[in-house]
Design a protein around this motif. Structure first.
Motif, PDB file in Angstrom:
ATOM      1  N   GLY A  98       9.089  13.895   7.462  1.00 43.18           N
ATOM      2  CA  GLY A  98       8.098  14.760   6.838  1.00 43.18           C
ATOM      3  C   GLY A  98       7.127  14.053   5.925  1.00 43.18           C
ATOM      4  N   ARG A  99       7.121  12.727   5.986  1.00 47.82           N
ATOM      5  CA  ARG A  99       6.236  11.972   5.102  1.00 47.82           C
ATOM      6  C   ARG A  99       6.113  10.533   5.597  1.00 47.82           C
ATOM      7  NH1 ARG A  99       8.743  12.122  -0.587  1.00 47.82           N
ATOM      8  NH2 ARG A  99       7.073  10.646  -1.067  1.00 47.82           N
TER       9      ARG A  99
ATOM     10  N   PRO B  93      -3.289  10.378   8.927  1.00 46.12           N
ATOM     11  CA  PRO B  93      -3.165  11.793   8.557  1.00 46.12           C
ATOM     12  C   PRO B  93      -1.827  12.120   7.904  1.00 46.12           C
ATOM     13  CG  PRO B  93      -4.209  11.601  10.699  1.00 46.12           C
ATOM     14  CD  PRO B  93      -3.742  10.218  10.315  1.00 46.12           C
ATOM     15  N   LEU B  94      -0.747  11.484   8.356  1.00 48.96           N
ATOM     16  CA  LEU B  94       0.554  11.702   7.747  1.00 48.96           C
ATOM     17  C   LEU B  94       0.652  10.986   6.405  1.00 48.96           C
ATOM     18  CD1 LEU B  94       3.423  12.797   7.773  1.00 48.96           C
ATOM     19  CD2 LEU B  94       4.096  10.851   9.227  1.00 48.96           C
ATOM     20  N   LEU B  95       0.189   9.744   6.340  1.00 45.34           N
ATOM     21  CA  LEU B  95       0.277   8.981   5.098  1.00 45.34           C
ATOM     22  C   LEU B  95      -0.541   9.625   3.988  1.00 45.34           C
ATOM     23  CD1 LEU B  95       0.463   5.261   4.504  1.00 45.34           C
ATOM     24  CD2 LEU B  95      -1.534   6.404   3.539  1.00 45.34           C
TER      25      LEU B  95
ATOM     26  N   GLY C 100      -0.837   8.683  -3.219  1.00 46.65           N
ATOM     27  CA  GLY C 100      -0.019   7.504  -3.472  1.00 46.65           C
ATOM     28  C   GLY C 100       0.308   6.682  -2.246  1.00 46.65           C
ATOM     29  N   GLY C 101      -0.178   7.081  -1.078  1.00 47.71           N
ATOM     30  CA  GLY C 101       0.090   6.307   0.130  1.00 47.71           C
ATOM     31  C   GLY C 101      -0.559   4.931   0.076  1.00 47.71           C
ATOM     32  N   LEU C 102       0.080   3.963   0.717  1.00 51.41           N
ATOM     33  CA  LEU C 102      -0.390   2.578   0.705  1.00 51.41           C
ATOM     34  C   LEU C 102      -0.455   2.025   2.115  1.00 51.41           C
ATOM     35  CD1 LEU C 102      -1.052  -0.137  -0.748  1.00 51.41           C
ATOM     36  CD2 LEU C 102       1.437  -0.534  -0.862  1.00 51.41           C
ATOM     37  N   VAL C 103      -1.583   1.409   2.457  1.00 53.12           N
ATOM     38  CA  VAL C 103      -1.737   0.672   3.708  1.00 53.12           C
ATOM     39  C   VAL C 103      -1.837  -0.808   3.370  1.00 53.12           C
ATOM     40  CG1 VAL C 103      -3.167   0.262   5.744  1.00 53.12           C
ATOM     41  CG2 VAL C 103      -2.941   2.584   4.823  1.00 53.12           C
TER      42      VAL C 103
END
Length: 307
Positions: free
Chosen positions: A95-96, A145-147, A152-155
């Protein structure tokens, strides 16, 4: 930081986690407690065109042994349907998605250092671009889209060389390779702008002279006796183990202020000075300072002052 299990509730996808930097990053994210999906083409049942023995199952097992949860998924990241299915699985199971590491490559077999464009195989060169650029774009297109669903998402876009180094020296190593590695840096810059309004960040990360499994084989050494290779190539003294960049990636993933780096190209040696981690031998090698100041300057090899 890694011993504090700060990523215990976080989910990471290490795309291209079969070996070398990708494997080490996956393991160090796991050591910090993350659930890590490890993808690649090489499994115990079949090998990719690189024809190497490392597998995604081995990496996932190392992640779990380090304290995280490793989940291997065979994916060809040039196939959009496979990547979409992967992301749908992560969404259904977790879910994340908190961290995306784009480390897909697999083009080493096509490298010919110092050869002008017109003497290179065009088919091989275009294959390198597909492996190192298209695969990253395809993966980001499906995964972001999920991240970005949570702030706070990081690539992390894996590259080779700092921005400064590549602007001065990388082009002498080949037309196609230069395009691939600089493209990863530009992708990080573009994604940083797109993720910023959503509370996310993107960086490019480079190891130094990496003692990957293949590099050790080239020099006929192991990680335990790697310094023996300096008899053949004295400047190998500045090399670093994959653990070093693994710790760099884990430090970024655990940094609540990681957005300060967004859009930048960072190196393992640079981040070691900020976060305080070391390589396996307790040192902090800085290859991207060493190479122009020592090797390219024609000075005798020696890592004093660069570790």
């Amino acid at each position: 930081m890694s011993g504090m299990m700060q990523l215990k509730s976080k989910v990471a996808l290490v795309a291209g986690g079969t070996r070398a930097a990708g494997r080490a990053i996956a393991v160090e994210l796991g050591r910090a407690g993350a659930t890590v999906y490890v993808t690649g083409r090489s499994t115990r049942a079949m090998r990719s065109e690189m024809n190497r023995p490392e597998t995604i199952e081995e990496t996932a097992e190392l992640v779990t042994a380090a304290g995280g949860t490793g989940i291997p998924v065979q994916v060809d990241h040039l196939e959009p349907d496979q990547v979409r299915s992967l992301v749908a699985r992560v969404d259904a199971e977790q879910g994340r998605l908190d961290v995306l590491v784009n480390d897909i490559w697999g083009g080493d077999m096509y490298l010919k250092w110092g050869t002008p464009l017109w003497e290179l195989s065009l088919d091989n060169g275009l294959r390198m671009l597909r492996l190192g650029i298209d695969s990253h774009a395809i993966t980001s297109h499906s995964a972001l889209p999920l991240l970005s669903r949570r702030p706070g998402g990081l690539v992390i876009e894996m590259t080779d060389g700092t921005t400064e180094y590549n602007s001065r020296y990388r082009s002498r190593e080949g037309f196609f390779y230069d395009l691939v590695k600089v493209a990863a840096q530009r992708m990080a810059m573009a994604l940083a702008e797109e993720l910023r309004p959503l509370g996310g960040a993107a960086v490019a990360l480079t190891p130094g002279w990496l003692r990957s499994e293949a590099m050790l084989e080239i020099y006929g050494v192991t990680e335990q006796n790697w310094r023996d290779a300096t008899e053949r190539q004295p400047h190998f003294c500045i090399s670093e183990s994959p653990l070093y960049v693994g710790r760099a990636a884990a430090a970024l993933a655990q940094d609540p202020r990681v957005a300060r780096w967004s859009g930048q190209t960072l190196s393992s040696g640079q981040l070691a000075q900020v976060y305080g981690f070391t390589d396996a031998d307790g040192t902090q090698p800085d290859a991207w300072r060493y190479l122009p100041e020592v090797e390219h300057a024609g000075r005798p090899a020696g890592d004093t002052g660069y570790r």
